[in-house]
Design a protein around this motif. Structure first.
Motif, mmCIF file in Angstrom:
data_model
loop_
_atom_site.group_PDB
_atom_site.id
_atom_site.type_symbol
_atom_site.label_atom_id
_atom_site.label_comp_id
_atom_site.label_asym_id
_atom_site.label_seq_id
_atom_site.Cartn_x
_atom_site.Cartn_y
_atom_site.Cartn_z
ATOM 1 N N ARG A 173 0.937 -1.202 0.020
ATOM 2 C CA ARG A 173 -0.044 0.134 -0.053
ATOM 3 C C ARG A 173 0.919 1.132 -0.120
ATOM 4 O O ARG A 173 0.357 2.303 -0.784
ATOM 5 N N ALA A 232 2.306 1.746 -3.647
ATOM 6 C CA ALA A 232 1.397 2.116 -4.367
ATOM 7 C C ALA A 232 1.096 3.502 -4.095
ATOM 8 O O ALA A 232 0.828 4.209 -5.065
ATOM 9 N N ALA A 233 1.092 4.031 -2.762
ATOM 10 C CA ALA A 233 0.676 5.401 -2.656
ATOM 11 C C ALA A 233 1.466 6.359 -3.108
ATOM 12 O O ALA A 233 1.014 7.660 -3.497
ATOM 13 N N HIS A 287 1.945 6.508 -6.104
ATOM 14 C CA HIS A 287 1.762 6.652 -7.530
ATOM 15 C C HIS A 287 0.280 7.253 -7.617
ATOM 16 O O HIS A 287 -0.202 7.185 -8.439
ATOM 17 N N ALA A 288 -0.298 7.716 -6.268
ATOM 18 C CA ALA A 288 -1.571 7.915 -6.410
ATOM 19 C C ALA A 288 -1.851 8.942 -7.269
ATOM 20 O O ALA A 288 -1.000 9.869 -7.154
ATOM 21 N N GLU A 289 -2.984 9.239 -7.920
ATOM 22 C CA GLU A 289 -3.441 9.956 -9.009
ATOM 23 C C GLU A 289 -2.790 10.067 -10.074
ATOM 24 O O GLU A 289 -2.830 11.000 -11.037
ATOM 25 N N SER A 313 5.723 6.834 -12.774
ATOM 26 C CA SER A 313 4.606 7.471 -12.802
ATOM 27 C C SER A 313 4.646 8.885 -13.161
ATOM 28 O O SER A 313 5.569 9.583 -12.485
ATOM 29 N N VAL A 328 -4.951 3.027 -8.342
ATOM 30 C CA VAL A 328 -4.068 4.393 -7.987
ATOM 31 C C VAL A 328 -4.773 5.484 -8.753
ATOM 32 O O VAL A 328 -3.915 6.571 -8.685
ATOM 33 N N ASP A 329 -5.869 5.341 -9.267
ATOM 34 C CA ASP A 329 -6.362 6.606 -10.030
ATOM 35 C C ASP A 329 -6.926 7.643 -9.088
ATOM 36 O O ASP A 329 -7.513 8.586 -9.531
ATOM 37 N N GLU A 344 -6.077 7.742 -2.731
ATOM 38 C CA GLU A 344 -5.487 6.778 -1.976
ATOM 39 C C GLU A 344 -5.675 5.447 -2.733
ATOM 40 O O GLU A 344 -6.550 5.437 -3.460
ATOM 41 N N PRO A 345 -4.788 4.434 -2.601
ATOM 42 C CA PRO A 345 -4.900 3.170 -3.166
ATOM 43 C C PRO A 345 -5.903 2.482 -2.689
ATOM 44 O O PRO A 345 -6.488 2.528 -1.676
#
Length: 281
Positions: free
Chosen positions: A29, A32-33, A35-37, A157, A206-207, A210-211
């Motif tokens: 998590r 991945a965070a 690369h959020a948004e 990203s 991650v769109d 937050e993931p």
């Protein structure tokens, strides 16, 4: 010995901040965070990651920690192995070029590599490739990208505009950096995700800010619990080819614990439903 090194020594050695796995506090998590948004994603996979880290690199990692050369070599030999049969390790690059004549038992024709599954391998790999992380991070900065590496999974990203042509140049540059250190990309797992597609990093969406867990993951858990509650444990075991109720329970508990690291409220309800079933002893 390897377990002691992994828990008491290696986790205390600083690695590059882009490395997001195997240290206390690291998680999928958290990685991945980063690369959020994201609007564009470049995802790469290093082929045979652990098996491509040589005992020379491991020796240098221990030397970097301050061990003298003899101790560093002993530790490197302890934490690496050599496969019995492998076309890869017959290549000239894996042949030992220096013979330890003074200590005959140290002579070996083939370099050792980090074994998959050893407790010391993950952090030794992180330490060994710290300079690679630094170089790839510099490439990412030049293109305005965020860079992370979770073991063998590389993600780059950007929240801004990008193009497939620029992504291709980034991939070529990263591949060149890796090749210079004996690492290669698994081309089948190389992907470029544009803004119109679903953006997933390490299995998490991650769109948003937050993931999030994917719908496919949630549906998988929902189906398991539905069939357990409606058909019973024995029938579901047979349908999904589990050998024991304990194995099925541990499998589902592992999935729920993973969900808990991302969405604790969601996972709490699932755990309650799982534990309410008649598992027996």
């Amino acid at each position: 010995m390897q377990a002691w090194l992994a828990s008491h020594v290696l986790t205390k050695i600083p690695v590059h901040p882009a490395s997001k796995a195997f240290r206390p506090g690291d998680s999928i998590r958290a990685c991945a965070a980063e690369h959020a948004e994201a609007r564009w994603l470049i995802k790469l996979d290093i082929a045979d990651f652990f098996g491509s880290i040589t005992e020379i690199q491991v020796f240098r990692a221990f030397a970097k920690m301050g061990y003298n050369r003899l101790v560093a070599m002993e530790l490197a030999r302890l934490c690496t192995d050599t496969p019995q049969v492998s076309d890869k390790y017959r290549l000239p690059s894996w042949q030992s070029k220096k013979k330890w004549h003074r200590i005959a038992d140290y002579s070996h024709g083939v370099l050792g590599r980090l074994p998959q599954g050893a407790p010391s391998s993950p952090m030794l790999a992180n330490i060994a490739v710290a300079d690679i992380d630094e170089t790839v991070a510099a490439v990412a900065n030049r293109y305005g990208l965020t860079y992370t590496r979770y073991s063998d999974d590389i993600t780059l990203s950007t929240r801004g505009d990008f193009t497939r042509a620029r992504a291709a140049r980034v991939i070529a540059e990263v591949a060149k950096v890796l090749k210079g250190r004996g690492l290669f990309l698994n081309r089948r797992k190389t992907s470029v995700t544009h803004p119109g597609a679903r953006r997933v990093v390490l299995g998490l969406l991650v769109d948003g800010e937050e993931p999030r867990l994917t719908k496919a993951f949630r549906d998988k858990l929902r189906q398991h619990l539905y069939y357990l509650e409606t058909r019973g444990i024995a029938a579901h075991m047979a349908a999904r080819s589990f050998d024991s109720a304990g194995g099925l329970y541990r499998h589902l508990r592992g999935l729920i614990d993973y969900a808990n690291s991302v969405d604790s409220v969601y996972a709490e309800g699932l755990r309650a439903r799982l534990d309410a079933l008649p598992w027996g002893g």
